[in-house]
Design a protein around this motif. Sequence first.
Motif, short mmCIF file in Angstrom:
data_model
loop_
_atom_site.label_atom_id
_atom_site.label_comp_id
_atom_site.label_asym_id
_atom_site.label_seq_id
_atom_site.Cartn_x
_atom_site.Cartn_y
_atom_site.Cartn_z
N PRO A 1 -10.22 -14.74 8.06
CA PRO A 1 -11.86 -14.78 8.91
C PRO A 1 -11.40 -14.08 10.79
N GLY A 2 -10.46 -14.12 10.82
CA GLY A 2 -9.95 -14.21 12.07
C GLY A 2 -9.00 -13.34 12.38
N HIS A 3 -9.30 -12.89 11.21
CA HIS A 3 -8.25 -11.12 11.31
C HIS A 3 -6.98 -11.63 12.51
N ILE A 4 -6.17 -12.75 11.96
CA ILE A 4 -5.01 -13.26 12.99
C ILE A 4 -3.91 -12.77 11.68
N TYR A 5 -3.27 -12.50 12.65
CA TYR A 5 -1.18 -12.22 11.19
C TYR A 5 -0.28 -13.58 11.22
N SER A 6 0.02 -14.16 10.20
CA SER A 6 0.31 -14.90 10.48
C SER A 6 1.84 -14.91 11.08
N SER A 7 3.05 -15.87 10.66
CA SER A 7 4.62 -15.56 10.97
C SER A 7 5.22 -15.40 9.43
N GLY A 8 6.42 -14.97 9.57
CA GLY A 8 7.40 -14.90 8.61
C GLY A 8 6.52 -13.89 7.61
N ALA A 9 6.48 -14.29 5.86
CA ALA A 9 6.90 -13.65 5.15
C ALA A 9 5.19 -13.43 5.29
N THR A 10 4.36 -14.34 5.25
CA THR A 10 2.89 -14.76 5.24
C THR A 10 2.31 -13.14 6.01
N GLY A 11 2.65 -12.99 7.68
CA GLY A 11 2.41 -11.92 8.12
C GLY A 11 2.60 -10.61 7.59
N PHE A 12 3.75 -10.35 7.05
CA PHE A 12 4.15 -9.15 6.36
C PHE A 12 3.29 -8.77 5.42
N ALA A 13 2.66 -10.34 4.48
CA ALA A 13 1.65 -10.30 3.05
C ALA A 13 0.95 -9.83 4.28
N GLN A 14 -0.16 -10.02 4.47
CA GLN A 14 -1.37 -9.98 4.98
C GLN A 14 -1.17 -8.22 5.56
N ILE A 15 -0.09 -8.35 6.44
CA ILE A 15 -0.88 -6.26 6.64
C ILE A 15 0.13 -5.45 5.47
N LEU A 16 0.43 -6.20 4.80
CA LEU A 16 0.83 -5.12 3.20
C LEU A 16 -0.65 -5.04 2.58
N THR A 17 -1.02 -6.25 2.25
CA THR A 17 -2.83 -6.62 1.84
C THR A 17 -3.48 -5.35 2.58
N THR A 18 -3.47 -5.60 3.91
CA THR A 18 -4.39 -4.14 4.99
C THR A 18 -4.38 -3.53 4.29
N LEU A 19 -3.31 -2.46 4.91
CA LEU A 19 -2.57 -1.47 4.04
C LEU A 19 -3.22 -0.74 2.84
N SER A 20 -3.40 -1.96 1.97
CA SER A 20 -3.15 -1.55 0.42
C SER A 20 -4.14 -0.82 0.39
N HIS A 21 -5.32 -1.44 0.74
CA HIS A 21 -7.01 -0.79 0.88
C HIS A 21 -6.96 0.07 1.21
N ARG A 22 -6.16 0.61 2.53
CA ARG A 22 -6.07 2.19 3.12
C ARG A 22 -5.66 3.40 2.16
N VAL A 23 -4.50 2.83 1.45
CA VAL A 23 -3.13 3.99 0.95
C VAL A 23 -3.15 3.56 -0.65
N VAL A 24 -3.45 2.95 -1.58
CA VAL A 24 -3.96 2.64 -2.28
C VAL A 24 -5.40 2.80 -3.14
N GLY A 25 -6.43 2.81 -1.99
CA GLY A 25 -7.60 2.59 -2.30
C GLY A 25 -8.44 1.02 -2.85
#
Length: 293
Positions: A38-62
Amino acid sequence: MMKKKIEEWPHHDYATRLSVAVVYAFLAAIAVNFFYQPGHIYSSGATGFAQILTTLSHRVVGFTVPVSITLFLINVPLFFLAWFKIGHKFTIFTFITVFLTSFFIHIIPETTLTKDPIICAIFGGAIMGVGIGFALKNGLSSGGLDILSITIRKRTGRSVGSISIIFNVMIMLMAGILFSWQYMFYSALAIFMSGKLTDALYTKQRKMQVMIVTKCPDRVIEGIQDQMRRGITIINEAEGAYKHDKQTVLFTVVTRFELPMLEAIMRETDPQAFVSISENVRILGRFYEETMD
């Protein structure tokens, strides 16, 4: 009497580890779904990378790939590293922990408690740090960069929290470049809070130098070496300044996690001994650390 006391020292069985895995998974899901997302905050570790990939997935694959799925997929190659470098049981329970975390993140609905990113960063980081530290303290890993941090700590002696902060600089930079620089600073605050709470709870990594002045050195040495795998340096014929009586000085290094065990040993072997403890000492050379397996 000594054996009875030490046998009462808690040894975490499989049921306890499973319970800890459930607690961590629930805390991580609360941090992600109630504060980070909800706060658009990115976590530490793999969870943060997972959040980034999730955000990018909408832009890349629709379409948006859920954080729960990206988190699990990121951890798959790290399971192999843990299997060969840390331990088999450790890896199995890490797999269970990661699976439960992904499951809880998936089923717990994302809820906006506040839109203030600073509050989200502080409370999300604190909850995540408590979960990670609690898991590590009980012989579990939350997966992701925890596995890399533990492996590196064994070689360098650095604290898990400090190593995680170094790794997580990449997450902050990616968050700033891809989304907004203000969120880089909010994510930095969350990662800092998480690292500090991890260090506060994961006490096995914090070393303490112990000086023991005793008239019963043989009993103390036997008690420590029977129950704790620690080396001891002996200084004979030490003299007390007040009574000028002869005593023996013993030096050893323990972890904060082992301190209650040392206190039990001293009460049993020589309750009149003088014990001085110095915290957060730096060790050069070999220092035995119990396997997390």
